[in-house]
Design an enzyme around this catalytic site. Structure first.
Site, short mmCIF file in Angstrom:
data_model
loop_
_atom_site.label_atom_id
_atom_site.label_comp_id
_atom_site.label_asym_id
_atom_site.label_seq_id
_atom_site.Cartn_x
_atom_site.Cartn_y
_atom_site.Cartn_z
N LYS A 78 -12.31 1.82 10.32
CA LYS A 78 -12.57 2.52 9.06
C LYS A 78 -12.00 3.94 9.15
O LYS A 78 -12.09 4.58 10.20
CB LYS A 78 -14.07 2.54 8.81
N SER A 152 -19.57 1.08 2.13
CA SER A 152 -18.35 1.83 2.00
C SER A 152 -17.24 1.33 2.92
O SER A 152 -16.08 1.72 2.78
CB SER A 152 -18.62 3.32 2.31
N SER A 176 -23.59 0.15 4.69
CA SER A 176 -22.14 -0.02 4.59
C SER A 176 -21.55 -0.95 5.62
O SER A 176 -20.40 -1.38 5.48
CB SER A 176 -21.45 1.35 4.69
#
Length: 601
Positions: A78, A152, A176
Site C-alpha cells: 500500500k 482504504s 481497511s
C-alpha cells in the site's frame, strides 16, 4: 501453467518441483498487470525491467528454490508504506517523498526472498473504507467494475484478488485490512496492534494503526505475518508478543442478535452471515448470542469522538499549507477535528475505558466473536453520492477492533444468490490470540470457500491448511544446518515441525564455524559483555512426541540450552560447548550461518 491466483503454497510447490522460477513468475506478473483493465490499482508499479532484475538477483544470490521463507513470492505494498526507491504518496501527489529505506515490515519480507511489484492505490491518507477517495482513480471490485473494491487498502486487495501478487500489505485503523478482503474473496490478516512494526508507515491514527496482510488463504497470511512480525524499538507502539491461547474444544463463538443485526437492507450478506454461523456450529463451536452494543458504541468513537484529532495530528502541517491538495471528503473528515480540545480527548478515553469494562461481560460469554466483515456493499456511483454515510456502513463491525486491542482474521463467506458478489465474516478475539485464531479462521474458510480471489473454482491447497493450535508443540531455536533449505532441515519437517518465525538472537551471542563437521555446522555461544548485532536464527515448533527423539540425535559438542532472542524472549535452542570453540573461526561478523556460507560460495 500458472494458476489464476498466485497463492504461496502453490508457488512453493512449483518451485520445489523445478517447474517454475521467480523469473517465470515475474514475467507472468508483468503480463497480467498490463492486461488488467482497471488502471487505478497501482500508483507506482515497479518497472518491468526492474522486476526482472530483482528476480535474477534473487536467483543468483540464493539459487536453491525455497531456501528463504518467501523465496520468489511477489507482493505489493500500500502506498503509505515505504519501499526504498519508490515514491510514497499516501494518494496525495503533493505529499510525495522518496524514502531512502524500506519500512521495517518491507525490509523483513524482502530479506525473506519476497519480490515487491509496486505501490498500490488507497483512500487518501488511509481515510476511508471504500477505495474512491484517491486522485489516482478508484480501484474496482474484481467481480464487477461498477462496485467499490473496499478501502482504504483498495489497490492492495485487488492485486491479490486479480492474480498478480501472492500477498499484499495494507494498513488497518478502522477496517481497511478487512473490508477489501470481503469484497474481493480474500483473507485479511489484522494482527494485534503493535505486533507488526509501523516504522516507515505514514500514520492515520498512529496509536491504533496496524499493518495488515491480504492473501488467498489463512495459511499463506499466517506465513507472511510470521516473517513480518517482531518487536521494533524504532516504533514506539511496537510490542513484545505475549501469546494467548483459545480453547481447542468447546469453543464459544459470539454472534449478533436482535437489533444489533444490521445489514442496511442487504439480505444477501445476512444469509451469508447465517451460513457462516451454521458452518461454525458444524465445526464444533458453541454458538452464543452476545450484546454488541458496547462494541458498537466504542466503534463510534473512532470518527465521532476525539480520535479523529489523531488523523489531524498526522498531517497537521501539510494540511495547513496544502489544504487544496486533499480529497474533498478526506479534508472534510480531518478538518472536522479542528477545535477538538484536550478535555474532549480525556473524556473520550474515559468513555472508551467504560465501554471496555462493559465488553468484559460479553467476553465472559464468548471466546471469539463472529461478525460480518461488512454488512453491505455499494457501487462506486452510490458511494460518491453519499460518501460519508455509506462509508460508515462498512465500518459498523470493524471500527472497534483496534480501539479494544483485538486480533482479527477476515475470511470469505461465499457469494450472493446470483453468484455475483462475495461477502465475508471476521473472527475477533483478544490481544495476541493471532496464532490461536488462525486454525478456526482457516477451518471456517474451508467450510465456506468458493475459490480464491476472482477464481471462483479454485480449490484451497491442502499445503496451506493451518494445523490445530500448537498446544502440543515445543519451540526450538536453530542456527545452522537445520535452517530452512539447509541439509538437516528435514529432521524438523519430517516429524511435523513447522517454522514459527525467522528472527535474531540477543546482541551478546557469537557464532563459530566448527571444523570437521559433516554437514558443516556452526557453534553458537553466549558471551556476556560482547555487543554485536544479533545472529540470524529460526524458531521452529516440534510435536512434543518428536522433540525428545530429535534432541537425542544431536552430536557433541552441540546441545540444547536456553537462547535469548532480540525481543527478549527465551527459547530452547542449539548452543555449543565452549571447549570445542578453541581455534574455531569466529564468523559472528557475517550475521548468521546462511550469510557465512554465501560469502564462501
Amino acid at each position: 501453467m500458472l494458476p489464476i491466483i498466485l497463492d504461496i503454497a502453490t508457488l512453493k510447490a512449483l518451485y520445489a518441483d523445478g517447474n517454475l522460477t521467480p523469473l517465470d513468475v515475474v514475467e507472468a506478473v508483468i503480463e497480467r498487470r498490463a492486461a488488467w483493465p482497471d488502471k487505478a490499482v497501482f500508483i507506482t508499479p515497479v518497472s518491468d525491467d526492474a522486476l526482472r532484475a530483482a528476480a535474477r538477483a534473487l536467483m543468483a544470490a540464493h539459487p536453491q528454490p525455497n531456501c528463504l521463507p518467501l523465496w520468489g513470492i511477489p507482493f505489493a505494498a500500500k502506498d503509505n508504506i515505504d519501499v526504498a526507491g519508490l515514491l510514497t504518496t499516501a494518494a496525495c501527489p503533493a505529499f510525495a517523498y522518496s524514502p531512502t529505506a524500506d519500512a521495517t515490515v518491507v525490509a523483513r519480507l524482502r530479506a525473506a526472498g519476497a519480490i515487491v511489484i509496486g505501490k498500490t492505490n488507497l483512500d487518501q491518507f488511509a481515510t476511508g473504507l471504500n477505495g474512491t477517495r484517491s486522485p489516482y482513480g478508484a480501484p474496482r471490485s474484481v467481480f464487477d467494475p461498477a462496485y467499490v473494491s473496499g478501502g482504504s487498502s483498495s489497490g492492495s486487495a485487488v492485486t491479490v484478488g486479480a492474480g498478480f501478487a501472492s500477498f499484499s500489505l495494507g494498513t488497518d485503523t478502522a477496517g481497511s485490512g478487512r473490508v477489501p478482503a470481503a469484497f474481493n474473496n480474500l483473507v485479511g490478516i489484522k494482527p494485534t496492534p503493535g505486533l507488526l512494526s509501523t516504522t516507515g508507515v505514514v500514520p492515520a491514527c498512529r496509536s491504533l494503526d496496524c499493518v495488515t496482510i491480504f492473501t488467498a488463504t489463512v495459511g499463506d497470511g499466517v506465513a507472511v505475518r510470521k516473517v513480518a512480525e517482531g518487536f521494533d524499538a524504532t516504533d514506539v507502539y511496537s510490542r513484545r508478543a505475549t501469546w494467548a491461547n483459545l480453547p481447542v474444544s468447546q469453543l464459544r463463538l459470539g454472534v449478533l442478535q436482535g437489533d444489533e443485526r444490521e445489514f442496511f437492507g442487504n439480505a444477501e450478506v445476512e444469509k451469508l452471515y447465517d451460513g457462516a454461523i451454521d458452518a461454525a456450529r458444524a465445526l464444533g463451536a458453541t454458538i452464543v448470542p452476545f450484546n454488541y452494543t458496547p462494541f458498537r458504541e466504542a466503534a463510534a468513537l473512532l470518527y465521532d469522538g476525539p480520535w479523529v484529532a489523531e488523523r489531524l495530528a498526522a498531517v497537521e502541517g501539510f494540511l495547513a499549507s496544502n489544504a487544496d491538495d486533499f480529497d474533498p471528503t478526506v479534508r472534510t473528515i480531518i478538518e472536522g477535528a479542528k477545535g477538538r480540545t484536550a478535555v474532549e480527548a480525556f473524556n473520550g478515553q474515559y468513555k472508551l475505558a467504560a465501554l471496555r469494562r462493559l465488553t468484559e461481560a460479553e467476553w465472559a460469554k464468548a471466546d471469539v466473536l463472529l461478525l460480518p466483515t461488512s454488512p453491505t456493499t455499494y457501487t462506486v456511483e452510490e458511494m460518491l453520492a453519499d460518501p460519508i454515510r455509506k462509508n460508515s456502513h462498512f465500518g459498523r463491525y470493524t471500527n472497534f477492533v483496534n480501539l479494544l486491542d483485538c486480533a482479527a482474521i477476515a475470511v470469505p463467506a461465499g457469494f450472493d444468490s446470483h453468484d455475483h458478489l462475495p461477502g465475508g465474516v471476521t473472527v475477533v478475539a483478544g490481544a495476541f490470540t493471532d496464532d490461536a485464531l488462525a486454525p478456526l479462521a482457516d477451518a471456517l474458510h474451508r467450510a465456506l470457500a468458493r475459490g480464491m480471489g476472482r477464481d471462483k473454482t479454485a480449490l484451497l491447497p491442502e499445503a496451506s491448511k493451518v494445523p490445530p493450535a500448537p498446544d502440543a508443540l515445543v519451540p526450538i531455536v536453530v542456527v545452522g544446518a537445520h535452517l530452512t533449505g539447509m541439509p538437516l532441515n528435514h529432521e524438523l519437517t519430517g516429524p511435523g515441525g513447522r517454522l514459527v518465525k525467522a528472527c535474531r538472537t540477543a546482541a551478546d551471542y557469537k557464532l563459530f564455524a566448527l571444523p570437521g563437521t559433516v554437514p558443516p555446522k556452526p557453534g553458537l555461544l553466549r558471551e556476556p559483555g560482547f555487543v554485536g548485532t544479533g545472529l540470524a536464527v529460526e524458531v521452529w515448533a516440534l510435536p512434543a512426541a518428536a522433540f525428545g527423539s530429535f534432541v537425542s540425535k544431536i552430536p557433541a559438542p552441540l546441545g540444547i540450552g536456553k537462547v535469548t532472542l532480540d525481543d527478549g524472549s527465551v527459547v530452547s535452542g542449539f548452543l555449543c560447548e565452549a571447549h570445542a570453540l578453541t581455534g574455531a573461526e569466529d564468523i559472528s561478523h557475517h550475521g548468521g550461518w546462511r550469510a557465512y556460507l554465501a560469502s564462501r560460495a
